[in-house]
Write a protein that holds these residues in place. Structure first.
Motif, short mmCIF file in Angstrom:
data_model
loop_
_atom_site.label_atom_id
_atom_site.label_comp_id
_atom_site.label_asym_id
_atom_site.label_seq_id
_atom_site.Cartn_x
_atom_site.Cartn_y
_atom_site.Cartn_z
N ASN A 144 -1.24 5.49 5.25
CA ASN A 144 -1.71 4.57 6.28
C ASN A 144 -1.26 5.08 7.64
O ASN A 144 -0.37 5.92 7.74
CB ASN A 144 -1.08 3.19 6.08
CG ASN A 144 -1.57 2.50 4.83
OD1 ASN A 144 -1.20 2.89 3.73
ND2 ASN A 144 -2.40 1.51 5.00
N ASP A 147 0.83 -1.21 0.00
CA ASP A 147 0.00 0.00 0.00
C ASP A 147 0.87 1.26 0.00
O ASP A 147 0.51 2.28 -0.60
CB ASP A 147 -0.90 -0.01 1.26
CG ASP A 147 -2.20 0.72 1.03
OD1 ASP A 147 -2.48 1.09 -0.12
OD2 ASP A 147 -2.94 0.93 2.01
N HIS A 159 -6.43 4.59 7.21
CA HIS A 159 -5.60 5.67 6.66
C HIS A 159 -5.77 6.91 7.52
O HIS A 159 -6.77 7.08 8.21
CB HIS A 159 -6.00 5.95 5.20
CG HIS A 159 -5.44 4.95 4.25
ND1 HIS A 159 -4.37 5.22 3.43
CD2 HIS A 159 -5.77 3.66 4.02
CE1 HIS A 159 -4.08 4.15 2.72
NE2 HIS A 159 -4.92 3.18 3.06
N HIS A 216 -7.68 -1.76 8.76
CA HIS A 216 -6.68 -1.08 7.93
C HIS A 216 -7.14 0.38 7.83
O HIS A 216 -8.17 0.66 7.21
CB HIS A 216 -6.68 -1.78 6.56
CG HIS A 216 -5.90 -1.12 5.47
ND1 HIS A 216 -4.81 -1.73 4.88
CD2 HIS A 216 -6.05 0.06 4.83
CE1 HIS A 216 -4.34 -0.94 3.92
NE2 HIS A 216 -5.08 0.16 3.86
ZN ZN Z 1 -4.90 1.29 2.10
#
Ligand code: ZN
Length: 292
Positions: free
Chosen positions: A250, A16, A210, A208
């Motif tokens: 992230n 990512d 950000h 997950h």
């Molecule tokens: Zn991501």
């Protein structure tokens, strides 16, 4: 003394983190980054995606990268696969742990993988069938835009649950709930993670987040308090999504590890070693602004 609480931190920087950069990190740089991260104590890492190099040129050397890291011990290396071709390429490269992804938002999924979510579920069925002929392989699913979509804004909880149900019915036991653009807030995180865990106690959920609006760690903590024990993060806070306008990095791995370590929640990861890796990142990405 009661046993220490533990969390699993999954490093997604090599996937990512790098995928959205216009600068190409060379193969040696990627291999070195992955090896240094593994040496910090990280036990699971996403190392790239088997997507068309036209869509994401950063991963055009993914086979060479994998060849350089397959001898790493004590770490689960995963790669993302969007379709059957990606799966076959991934298996040929020697990688055994795959992540299939789709968005719970129809418009984002159409932008990202040119399929409706329902078509993605059909692709997942085909992939799972193919995997049944390959022992020692495993697949999890990353659900994108769970906490908000740049095109459709809020996503309904019942839609999220419906897609998790479809994934569970195919026999996938691990699902990551992704805040692809960073629209999540702690209240929403609590609502969605709780609804998912209550309805599907047999599924291992991860998250997950950000950090677009600076809420990454607040969301992480709320997910932890709700019972989540698997968290994705990216060294130096690298990251974004090429098909999610405005998405920023992230949650930084070093920040997340620092928070859990200071809370006496075991991560098995050294903050000091991570900080040394961020210095290496500055060397290989001199023009990228990092959250360090
Ligand atoms: Zn991501």
């Amino acid at each position: 003394m009661p046993p220490k609480e533990r969390v699993k931190i999954v490093e997604v920087g090599p996937r990512d983190g790098l995928q959205n950069l216009s600068v190409h990190v060379d193969t040696r740089g990627k291999i070195s980054l992955i090896k240094q991260l593994a040496a910090c104590g990280i036990r699971e890492m996403q190392i790239g995606s088997f997507v068309s190099p036209k869509a994401i040129p950063q991963f055009k050397d993914i086979r060479e990268v994998i060849a350089g890291i397959l001898d790493l011990k004590g770490i689960t290396l995963t790669a993302m696969v969007p379709n059957l071709q990606g799966l076959r390429d991934a298996l040929k490269s020697g990688i055994r742990n795959l992540v299939f992804f789709f968005s719970v938002s129809r418009l984002h999924n159409l932008h990202n993988v040119k399929q409706t979510p329902e078509e993605s579920i059909e692709s997942l069925k085909i992939i799972k069938r193919e995997l049944s002929f390959n022992p020692d392989t495993d697949i999890s699913v990353a659900l994108a835009t769970v906490f908000g979509c740049p095109f459709e804004l809020q996503v309904k909880v019942e839609d999220i649950l419906r897609y998790v149900e479809a994934v569970a019915a195919i026999g996938v036991g691990r699902v990551t709930l992704c805040d692809t653009v960073g629209f999540g807030n702690p209240k929403l995180v609590e609502q969605i993670t709780r609804a998912c865990m209550e309805k599907f106690p047999e599924i291992h959920f991860g998250v997950h987040f950000h950090n677009t609006r600076g809420l990454g760690l607040a969301n992480t903590l709320k997910a932890y308090e709700t019972g989540i024990r698997s968290f994705e993060s990216s060294i130096g806070g690298l990251g974004g999504c090429p098909f999610a306008p405005g998405a920023s990095g992230n949650v930084a791995t070093e920040d997340m590890v620092f928070m859990f370590n200071e809370m006496a929640v075991e991560t098995g990861i050294s903050v000091q070693k991570l900080l040394d890796v961020t210095l290496y990142l500055q060397d290989i990405l001199p023009d990228v602004s990092l959250n360090i």
